[in-house]
Design a protein around this motif. Sequence first.
Motif, PDB file in Angstrom:
ATOM      1  N   LYS A 220      -2.394  12.034 -46.052  1.00  0.00           N
ATOM      2  CA  LYS A 220      -1.042  12.276 -45.847  1.00  0.00           C
ATOM      3  C   LYS A 220      -0.497  11.009 -45.342  1.00  0.00           C
ATOM      4  O   LYS A 220      -0.894  10.306 -44.382  1.00  0.00           O
ATOM      5  CB  LYS A 220      -0.619  13.138 -44.732  1.00  0.00           C
TER       6      LYS A 220
ATOM      7  N   PHE B 236       2.697   8.451 -43.808  1.00  0.00           N
ATOM      8  CA  PHE B 236       3.895   8.352 -43.307  1.00  0.00           C
ATOM      9  C   PHE B 236       4.533   7.012 -43.438  1.00  0.00           C
ATOM     10  O   PHE B 236       3.875   5.928 -43.152  1.00  0.00           O
ATOM     11  CB  PHE B 236       3.795   8.643 -41.684  1.00  0.00           C
TER      12      PHE B 236
ATOM     13  N   LYS C 283       9.342  13.212 -49.706  1.00  0.00           N
ATOM     14  CA  LYS C 283       8.112  14.380 -50.056  1.00  0.00           C
ATOM     15  C   LYS C 283       7.740  14.554 -51.389  1.00  0.00           C
ATOM     16  O   LYS C 283       6.693  14.354 -52.003  1.00  0.00           O
ATOM     17  CB  LYS C 283       8.078  15.294 -49.160  1.00  0.00           C
TER      18      LYS C 283
ATOM     19  N   SER D 157       5.620  11.480 -46.315  1.00  0.00           N
ATOM     20  CA  SER D 157       6.414  12.097 -45.222  1.00  0.00           C
ATOM     21  C   SER D 157       7.176  10.790 -44.418  1.00  0.00           C
ATOM     22  O   SER D 157       6.472   9.544 -44.191  1.00  0.00           O
ATOM     23  CB  SER D 157       5.359  12.906 -44.197  1.00  0.00           C
TER      24      SER D 157
END
Lengths: 407, 407
Positions: free
Chosen positions: B108, B110, B126, B132
Amino acid sequence: MDHLAHVSNQPNSQPQSQISHLALDIGGSLIKLVYFCRYDDNCRDDDELRSQNESLGSESDNSRPVLGGKLHFAKFETSKINDCLEFIHSMKLHLGGFHDCTAPSSDKIFIKATGGGAYKFADLFKEKLGVSLDKEDEMECLVTGANFLLKAVHQEAFTYLDGQKEFAQIDPNDLYPYLLVNIGSGVSMIKVDGDGKFERVSGTSLGGGTFWGLGRLLTKCKNFDELLELSHQGNNRVIDMLVGDIYGGTDYAKIGLSATTIASSFGKAISDNKGLVDYKPEDISRSLLRMISNNIGQISYLNALRFGLKRIFFAGFFIRGHAYTMDTISVAVNFWSKGEAEAMFLRHEGFLGALGAFMSYEKQCLDGLTVNKIPQRFPISVSSAGNKIYCSMNGKSNDNESIECTV
Amino acid sequence: MDHLAHVSNQPNSQPQSQISHLALDIGGSLIKLVYFCRYDDNCRDDDELRSQNESLGSESDNSRPVLGGKLHFAKFETSKINDCLEFIHSMKLHLGGFHDCTAPSSDKIFIKATGGGAYKFADLFKEKLGVSLDKEDEMECLVTGANFLLKAVHQEAFTYLDGQKEFAQIDPNDLYPYLLVNIGSGVSMIKVDGDGKFERVSGTSLGGGTFWGLGRLLTKCKNFDELLELSHQGNNRVIDMLVGDIYGGTDYAKIGLSATTIASSFGKAISDNKGLVDYKPEDISRSLLRMISNNIGQISYLNALRFGLKRIFFAGFFIRGHAYTMDTISVAVNFWSKGEAEAMFLRHEGFLGALGAFMSYEKQCLDGLTVNKIPQRFPISVSSAGNKIYCSMNGKSNDNESIECTV
């Protein structure tokens, strides 16, 4: 206690002999008139007057008769000054001035006037009505008018929050200092420390003229009141960018901004693919009113804070007893002061300057005053000499239209 | 002193391996991007870095390599966020984030983001880019960005009066406290007392969004810059009601108002028999710009006064180095403070929030940071760790476009 000065904005057709003084406040947008008409020739005798004045603790010169009558209020748009001149002429109000006592043989009539128009239109008054305008300082007149109303008129000042009007008990001995915010075309903020003791400490060019001027350009409204009326039905969220619009519907709680706080006045008009015709005049009027009222409330509070003034009185013809305007100003003062300060309003908000100019007649040497055997002193003017006057509302609450005063 | 962080808003097509961190500031009107691209893989060795940091009094952890490269700046209208997403995707900037170090196996990514849009558009990022948004507080980012620019960049702050730009010498040890006024769609006023020590003390909803929003409704302008450009040729006296308009050409000298002082913004639009089509967009733009700039200057000064702050720095994308805007703000601060206070501006005014978000990468645990073998520390970010950084302008004075920094 039966001498009455009745204040009304419903001028009657008065016989010439009953017209007394006329005073003018000629602003950028509006001309405000105050003139006095006797009920009749019922001048009180000196003994009666003396006994009454004494009961009120008066220190006035009692050798002059007192007159009962009505104070009339009227207003015109400055752009329609010819209507105003015609009105004055038809009512023979221009005879209600004073003569120059230093030149007793002269028949030159002076009318008390304040506001910028007293300078701008002096020649026009001379030409059309044959009278000279005796110019009084604008700020001084506003303060004199405010002090009179706050000291003399019962239930003059009130707060307005959540649609609730609540009259404030003002102790005349604990009135000063206060901040007077007069919202005309522009806005003046005056720190008032006493009778005739004041300083214009601030102001803003975003005032009634901005609301009306921008409103005229953005809507098809023909006059101020129509524009104000439209705002009733409007919703400012259509055009204003709210905190929630930026934050996706959530608050910015960390700094105390709720989702419904206006982040940017008219800010939504940038991101929409809409033009002027796509917005309802009602919504435009509402956003405009809120923008200007909130801004005035904020700057007023910051100035009150700066000088440690607890009371802020808002006056001027911008307000017009309009609920949403007062509510916005109140909320702004409450928001920015975190509940520490409170906005107050005046029932007779629009005529402070004109009332102040009216009261300045008392400063003249009065021997040459009468035009039509008008008494040289009348009840309502006593206030400006520092005497105590008590006024009470005349039955129904009709705001600007009627005050019953007893002296 | 040859490690360079070159700041530019002219994004080049970068090979993927050279893209490092991306940070976003998503406001109500504009999305601001900051992203870092390495010059090449010329990471310095630890010894070289250590010796240099010591000479600058650095207390940083020297065990990590330092990267030379360029900081790129870019902006998009928030309403055109899809263009922005496409730009990020095509440049592969979305890979320039960090991984969650608490879940090493996760892939993931960020991206640091601030402004209300970091909340509003999180799902969109997203969905479209698979990243994110790691939200950083808006005010904190503004302050971090401002502190960095004021401490690190030589000739960053300047005054502007009578068309003269004068660079201010800011002693980094005598910077605090100051008032930071960030003019975006709305306006935030932040009292800054130190690194990370600040309070949002005020603001106003009359900001860049108001200028642009009202401007769009009143003119046919298609964008902010066009509207700003128009104001150059405009004359605000056509629509604004001046003191001289009310006073018949004379000053109201007693209270210090000259004949040319604006009594009522847009106040002349009430008395003329003119509609919107009769006014030139140039004049409307000028009046609007003056109204908003003057108002911001006034409220800023009142807040600076309230907290005893001598310096007021104005930033935000509203200003855009525009001469008349800066002049109006400067005159307002000078007028209301009677010469006691001075407005200052920042050359890199528009990217404070994005810079602050960019610097917040340093707060992360850095082990999982690199996406493409990007070093975990790069020169420009050192500032947020409190180290001394000296920057000098890169030859030509091209403001937002280029800073050469040596650490």
